[in-house]
Motif scaffolding. Structure first.
Motif, PDB file in Angstrom:
ATOM      1  N   GLU A  76     -13.921 -11.570  -8.971  1.00 46.66           N
ATOM      2  CA  GLU A  76     -14.132 -10.396  -9.699  1.00 46.66           C
ATOM      3  C   GLU A  76     -13.037 -10.241  -9.521  1.00 46.66           C
ATOM      4  OE1 GLU A  76     -14.316  -9.941 -12.928  1.00 46.66           O
ATOM      5  OE2 GLU A  76     -15.450 -11.997 -13.306  1.00 46.66           O
ATOM      6  N   VAL A  77     -13.748  -9.251  -7.743  1.00 46.43           N
ATOM      7  CA  VAL A  77     -12.354  -8.107  -7.294  1.00 46.43           C
ATOM      8  C   VAL A  77     -11.466  -8.617  -6.844  1.00 46.43           C
ATOM      9  CG1 VAL A  77     -12.758  -6.765  -5.165  1.00 46.43           C
ATOM     10  CG2 VAL A  77     -14.594  -6.735  -6.648  1.00 46.43           C
ATOM     11  N   PHE A  78     -11.436 -10.286  -6.082  1.00 44.67           N
ATOM     12  CA  PHE A  78     -10.142 -10.579  -5.855  1.00 44.67           C
ATOM     13  C   PHE A  78      -9.008 -10.052  -6.717  1.00 44.67           C
ATOM     14  CE2 PHE A  78      -7.968 -14.561  -5.067  1.00 44.67           C
ATOM     15  CZ  PHE A  78      -6.742 -14.201  -3.598  1.00 44.67           C
ATOM     16  N   ALA A  79      -9.577 -10.580  -8.124  1.00 41.36           N
ATOM     17  CA  ALA A  79      -8.983 -11.699  -9.321  1.00 41.36           C
ATOM     18  C   ALA A  79      -8.030  -9.579  -9.292  1.00 41.36           C
ATOM     19  CB  ALA A  79      -9.751 -11.604 -10.460  1.00 41.36           C
ATOM     20  N   GLY A  80      -8.808  -8.820  -8.996  1.00 41.83           N
ATOM     21  CA  GLY A  80      -8.631  -7.211  -9.685  1.00 41.83           C
ATOM     22  C   GLY A  80      -7.180  -7.118  -8.796  1.00 41.83           C
ATOM     23  N   LEU A  81      -7.449  -7.412  -7.463  1.00 40.06           N
ATOM     24  CA  LEU A  81      -6.755  -7.195  -5.515  1.00 40.06           C
ATOM     25  C   LEU A  81      -5.494  -7.708  -7.010  1.00 40.06           C
ATOM     26  CD1 LEU A  81      -8.983  -7.758  -2.672  1.00 40.06           C
ATOM     27  CD2 LEU A  81      -7.599  -5.208  -3.773  1.00 40.06           C
ATOM     28  N   GLN A  82      -4.941  -9.321  -7.441  1.00 41.13           N
ATOM     29  CA  GLN A  82      -4.158 -10.194  -7.897  1.00 41.13           C
ATOM     30  C   GLN A  82      -2.934  -8.826  -8.737  1.00 41.13           C
ATOM     31  OE1 GLN A  82      -2.896 -12.993  -6.705  1.00 41.13           O
ATOM     32  NE2 GLN A  82      -5.000 -12.170  -5.173  1.00 41.13           N
ATOM     33  N   LYS A  83      -3.759  -8.272  -9.434  1.00 38.26           N
ATOM     34  CA  LYS A  83      -3.084  -7.835 -10.971  1.00 38.26           C
ATOM     35  C   LYS A  83      -2.806  -6.224 -10.101  1.00 38.26           C
ATOM     36  CE  LYS A  83      -6.693  -9.179 -13.888  1.00 38.26           C
ATOM     37  NZ  LYS A  83      -7.164  -9.737 -15.081  1.00 38.26           N
ATOM     38  N   LEU A  84      -3.509  -5.848  -8.961  1.00 32.26           N
ATOM     39  CA  LEU A  84      -3.316  -4.482  -8.327  1.00 32.26           C
ATOM     40  C   LEU A  84      -2.117  -3.917  -8.162  1.00 32.26           C
ATOM     41  CD1 LEU A  84      -4.272  -1.752  -7.677  1.00 32.26           C
ATOM     42  CD2 LEU A  84      -4.662  -2.289  -5.222  1.00 32.26           C
ATOM     43  N   ASP A  85      -0.736  -3.015  -8.276  1.00 29.99           N
ATOM     44  CA  ASP A  85       0.301  -2.528  -8.434  1.00 29.99           C
ATOM     45  C   ASP A  85       0.551  -1.679  -6.784  1.00 29.99           C
ATOM     46  OD1 ASP A  85       3.108  -1.730  -8.124  1.00 29.99           O
ATOM     47  OD2 ASP A  85       2.792   0.039  -9.749  1.00 29.99           O
ATOM     48  N   ARG A  86       0.611  -2.736  -5.724  1.00 27.34           N
ATOM     49  CA  ARG A  86       0.774  -2.599  -4.596  1.00 27.34           C
ATOM     50  C   ARG A  86       1.819  -1.456  -3.985  1.00 27.34           C
ATOM     51  NH1 ARG A  86      -0.878  -6.681  -1.377  1.00 27.34           N
ATOM     52  NH2 ARG A  86      -0.573  -5.396   1.044  1.00 27.34           N
ATOM     53  N   ARG A  87       3.010  -0.962  -4.851  1.00 26.09           N
ATOM     54  CA  ARG A  87       3.824   0.332  -4.774  1.00 26.09           C
ATOM     55  C   ARG A  87       3.380   1.990  -4.261  1.00 26.09           C
ATOM     56  NH1 ARG A  87       7.426  -0.921  -9.832  1.00 26.09           N
ATOM     57  NH2 ARG A  87       5.602  -1.356 -10.418  1.00 26.09           N
ATOM     58  N   GLN A  88       1.483   1.682  -5.536  1.00 26.67           N
ATOM     59  CA  GLN A  88       0.702   2.807  -5.079  1.00 26.67           C
ATOM     60  C   GLN A  88       0.420   2.949  -3.724  1.00 26.67           C
ATOM     61  OE1 GLN A  88      -1.824   3.426  -8.733  1.00 26.67           O
ATOM     62  NE2 GLN A  88      -0.841   2.108  -9.794  1.00 26.67           N
TER      63      GLN A  88
END
Length: 278
Positions: free
Chosen positions: A154-166
């Motif tokens: 679940e957390v890995f799936a959330g990390l895939q959607k995370l905007d790394r620019r922030q």
């Protein structure tokens, strides 16, 4: 037959099939709820003399509520344990490069693939080997260990959607990696963490295979229900099952509202971030 009529008949057939599937899934639950109010017990159709007496008996049943409390304690510990290990594991899978990463990713999913009887038996052998006495502690450890995979995925799936620019902006403005993690990464993973926690909690409350091998003197709710069903079906089982269903329904609604609000907030913040980065 014209294409329009063919499409209409196909749509009606799919709709009828969908209703049949929903009836197959939820009609037994509706019958269970109805019989929890049946004045003549578990037998007889249609139900007669609707009553709340089985709920009154249920609330006077100390053994059931002790089992409910045990299940709640076990589920809470399992959530903490699974998230404490699952979040770093998900970060390692997403951010780190190391030897055997592909194997580790598949290994994480192994508890979800293995039958519960294999997981429970292996954990029992580990407890016997280490000399750990079977109790609620062993059940909580077993649930937490078996459900680490849920937290990780679940957390890995959330990390895939995370905007790394922030995160990149935070590091450019002088924050170190720990500050960026606590103030940027972790808040952005809030929905994934809450979703994982609710799923782990629900699965732990429902787990019986692992609990069966690790139980000591104190029963969890599924084991208490199972032990009573061996002596025959009683209306109290219908009543507690109805309460569990209502609790699960409210949990789903609660999660849906949190997710809807979170996604709306992310969509509102997205144009601002894009404008600043431009």
């Amino acid at each position: 037959m014209t294409p329009a009529r063919t499409q209409t008949s196909g749509t009606r057939l799919l709709a009828a099939y969908s209703w049949l599937v929903f009836a197959f899934l939820y009609l037994p639950i509706a019958v269970l709820i109805l019989y929890s109010f049946n004045g003549s017990g578990v037998g007889g159709f249609p139900p007669r003399g609707l009553t709340f007496s089985w709920y009154r008996l249920l609330f006077q049943d100390a053994a059931i509520w002790d089992a409910v409390l045990n299940s709640l304690i076990v589920a809470a510990v399992a959530v903490v344990l699974a998230l404490a290990i699952g979040i770093p594991a998900a970060l390692a899978l997403d951010r780190a490069d190391f030897a055997g990463k592909a194997f580790f990713r598949r290994l994480v999913l192994l508890p979800l693939i293995l039958p519960g009887i294999i997981t429970g038996l292996s954990l029992l052998m580990l407890c016997v080997f280490s000399g750990l006495e079977l109790s609620l502690v062993t059940i909580a450890l077993g649930h937490g260990t078996a459900l680490i995979a849920v937290a990780t995925t679940e957390v890995f799936a959330g990390l895939q959607k995370l905007d790394r620019r922030q995160e990149e902006a935070s590091l450019d403005l002088g924050a170190n990696y720990w500050q960026t993690f606590w103030r940027i990464t972790l808040p952005n993973l809030k929905l994934s963490i809450i979703g994982a926690a609710l799923l782990i909690f629900t699965l732990s409350m429902d787990e019986i295979a692992v609990s069966f091998f690790l139980v000591g003197r104190e029963n969890t709710l599924p084991l208490e229900i199972w032990s009573r069903l061996r002596r025959g079906m009683t209306p109290e089982i219908n009543a507690i099952s109805t309460i569990i269903f209502v609790f699960s329904l409210f949990t789903i609604i609660f999660w849906y509202r949190i997710r809807t609000r979170g996604e709306a907030g992310q969509l509102a913040a997205s144009p601002i971030i894009q404008g600043e980065s431009a």
